[in-house]
Design a protein around this motif. Structure first.
Motif, short mmCIF file in Angstrom:
data_model
loop_
_atom_site.label_atom_id
_atom_site.label_comp_id
_atom_site.label_asym_id
_atom_site.label_seq_id
_atom_site.Cartn_x
_atom_site.Cartn_y
_atom_site.Cartn_z
N ILE A 1 41.20 35.14 45.95
CA ILE A 1 39.95 35.78 45.54
C ILE A 1 39.11 34.81 44.73
CG2 ILE A 1 40.92 36.77 43.43
CD1 ILE A 1 38.33 38.43 45.75
N ALA A 2 39.75 33.90 43.99
CA ALA A 2 39.00 32.91 43.21
C ALA A 2 38.14 32.03 44.11
CB ALA A 2 39.97 32.05 42.39
N ARG A 3 38.74 31.53 45.18
CA ARG A 3 37.99 30.66 46.08
C ARG A 3 36.94 31.47 46.85
NH1 ARG A 3 37.59 24.93 47.08
NH2 ARG A 3 35.74 25.02 48.39
N LEU A 4 37.26 32.72 47.18
CA LEU A 4 36.30 33.58 47.87
C LEU A 4 35.05 33.79 47.02
CD1 LEU A 4 35.88 35.50 50.37
CD2 LEU A 4 36.74 37.32 48.92
N LEU A 5 35.24 34.03 45.71
CA LEU A 5 34.10 34.20 44.82
C LEU A 5 33.30 32.90 44.71
CD1 LEU A 5 35.77 36.30 41.97
CD2 LEU A 5 34.19 37.12 43.72
N CYS A 6 33.99 31.79 44.59
CA CYS A 6 33.30 30.51 44.48
C CYS A 6 32.46 30.23 45.73
CB CYS A 6 34.32 29.39 44.29
SG CYS A 6 34.94 29.20 42.60
N ASP A 7 33.03 30.46 46.89
CA ASP A 7 32.35 30.13 48.14
C ASP A 7 31.17 31.04 48.45
OD1 ASP A 7 34.08 28.04 48.57
OD2 ASP A 7 35.39 29.14 49.95
N ASN A 8 31.13 32.20 47.80
CA ASN A 8 30.09 33.18 48.13
C ASN A 8 29.17 33.52 46.97
OD1 ASN A 8 30.77 34.31 51.04
ND2 ASN A 8 32.72 33.99 49.98
N THR A 9 29.21 32.73 45.91
CA THR A 9 28.37 32.99 44.74
C THR A 9 27.62 31.73 44.36
OG1 THR A 9 30.07 34.55 43.95
CG2 THR A 9 28.32 33.93 42.41
N ALA A 10 26.36 31.68 44.72
CA ALA A 10 25.55 30.52 44.39
C ALA A 10 25.46 30.35 42.88
CB ALA A 10 24.15 30.67 44.99
N ALA B 1 30.33 27.70 39.30
CA ALA B 1 30.92 26.36 39.38
C ALA B 1 32.41 26.32 39.05
CB ALA B 1 30.18 25.40 38.45
N SER B 2 32.92 27.36 38.39
CA SER B 2 34.34 27.34 38.03
C SER B 2 34.89 28.76 38.03
CB SER B 2 34.54 26.69 36.65
OG SER B 2 33.87 27.44 35.65
N MET B 3 36.22 28.85 38.15
CA MET B 3 36.90 30.14 38.18
C MET B 3 38.37 29.90 37.91
SD MET B 3 36.76 33.43 38.50
CE MET B 3 35.01 33.46 38.87
N GLN B 4 39.01 30.85 37.22
CA GLN B 4 40.45 30.73 37.01
C GLN B 4 41.19 30.96 38.32
OE1 GLN B 4 38.40 32.88 35.49
NE2 GLN B 4 39.28 34.94 35.29
N ASN B 5 42.37 30.36 38.49
CA ASN B 5 43.12 30.46 39.74
C ASN B 5 43.40 31.91 40.11
OD1 ASN B 5 44.25 27.90 41.21
ND2 ASN B 5 44.18 27.37 39.03
N ASN B 6 43.80 32.72 39.15
CA ASN B 6 44.01 34.14 39.40
C ASN B 6 42.82 34.89 38.84
OD1 ASN B 6 44.81 36.80 39.68
ND2 ASN B 6 46.94 36.40 39.13
N ALA B 7 41.85 35.15 39.69
CA ALA B 7 40.60 35.77 39.24
C ALA B 7 40.79 37.22 38.83
CB ALA B 7 39.54 35.67 40.34
N PHE B 8 41.93 37.83 39.15
CA PHE B 8 42.19 39.21 38.75
C PHE B 8 42.64 39.30 37.29
CE2 PHE B 8 42.81 39.71 43.41
CZ PHE B 8 41.88 40.71 43.62
N LEU B 9 43.03 38.16 36.71
CA LEU B 9 43.48 38.14 35.31
C LEU B 9 42.48 37.36 34.47
CD1 LEU B 9 47.31 37.43 35.73
CD2 LEU B 9 46.16 39.64 35.49
N LEU B 10 42.40 37.74 33.20
CA LEU B 10 41.48 37.05 32.30
C LEU B 10 41.91 35.60 32.11
CD1 LEU B 10 41.03 39.79 29.55
CD2 LEU B 10 39.41 39.18 31.35
N PRO B 11 40.96 34.71 31.89
CA PRO B 11 41.33 33.32 31.65
C PRO B 11 42.06 33.17 30.31
CG PRO B 11 38.96 33.64 31.35
CD PRO B 11 39.50 34.90 31.91
N ASP B 12 43.06 32.32 30.30
CA ASP B 12 43.77 31.98 29.07
C ASP B 12 44.39 30.60 29.26
OD1 ASP B 12 46.06 32.32 30.65
OD2 ASP B 12 46.53 34.29 29.82
N ALA B 13 45.28 30.22 28.36
CA ALA B 13 45.87 28.88 28.43
C ALA B 13 46.66 28.67 29.72
CB ALA B 13 46.78 28.66 27.22
N ASN B 14 47.24 29.74 30.26
CA ASN B 14 48.01 29.62 31.50
C ASN B 14 47.18 29.88 32.75
OD1 ASN B 14 50.52 29.13 30.14
ND2 ASN B 14 50.60 31.32 29.64
#
Length: 229
Positions: free
Chosen positions: A183-192, A195-208
């Motif tokens: 889903i992270a790459r899907l959002l990146c590819d379809n949102t002008a 520029a960045s997104m966490q690997n697991n877009a379903f979870l909030l960004p954190d150190a992991n």
């Protein structure tokens, strides 16, 4: 560097059935980024006023009540009671109000007893949403049981799903590419503008799960599907 601080909000009831909000300025980018980094409210027994009072509202007027609609739909379709679904899921059906204390907080059970004549009258849409949440979930055991069963049937019922055995029609190289999808790459590819997104877009960004440049996220390559003579 992308801006990741809250700078505004919109009302759900202002834009229901109006997807044009995504085309206003750079709203698609802002909303996508915002939904991926902002925590949602802690789930509880209350519905947000946006769907309890203002659902599908016209300009400056009150709207519908989602829970009332759900109750009405269930009655129209003859949906079984809350107790019947609990029994189907392998839990005690409950013959007395006290039998529900193990699943629903006592104060809420006492409210149900004021609203319904008997335990058997209690509706799934009402009591299911009042259950104490299952560990690691935002729903109680009865809703979790129903959701898991529906996902199981949806997945195993699709004989073309690529994880359902050998008759999916994909070779090994194609399967490797399919498993890169996220889903992270899907959002990146379809949102002008994103520029960045966490690997697991379903979870909030954190150190992991830190935001990384979109270019670093695995991308599905279509070369294995090229037709060759």
């Amino acid at each position: 560097m992308e801006h990741r601080q809250r700078n505004g909000s919109i009302r759900l009831s202002d834009w229901l059935r109006r997807p044009g909000v995504l085309e206003v300025r750079n709203n698609r980018e802002l909303l996508t980024r915002g939904m991926s980094i902002q925590p949602h409210d802690t789930a509880n027994s209350q519905l947000t006023p946006e769907v309890k009072h203002f659902l599908f509202r016209n300009a400056n007027h009150y709207g519908a009540d989602l829970k009332a609609i759900d109750i009405h739909r269930a009655r129209d379709h003859g949906l079984a009671s809350y107790g019947a679904y609990r029994e189907w899921c392998g839990y005690e059906r409950g013959n007395r109000w006290e039998d529900l204390y193990g699943s629903i907080p006592r104060a809420l059970v006492e409210q149900l007893a004021r609203w319904y004549d008997t335990v058997d009258d209690v509706e799934l849409a009402v009591a299911g949403a009042l259950e104490t949440h299952h560990l690691g979930a935002t729903v109680g055991p009865t809703f979790l049981c129903i959701l898991l069963e529906q996902f199981r049937r949806t997945r195993t019922g699709d004989r073309f799903f690529f994880e359902n055995g050998a008759d999916h029609g994909f070779d090994a190289s194609q399967l490797r590419e399919l498993r890169k999808a996220s889903i992270a790459r899907l959002l990146c590819d379809n949102t002008a503008g994103l520029a960045s997104m966490q690997n697991n877009a379903f979870l909030l960004p954190d150190a992991n799960n830190p935001p990384v440049p979109c270019t670093e996220l695995p991308a599905v390559q279509l070369e294995p599907w090229r037709e060759r003579r």
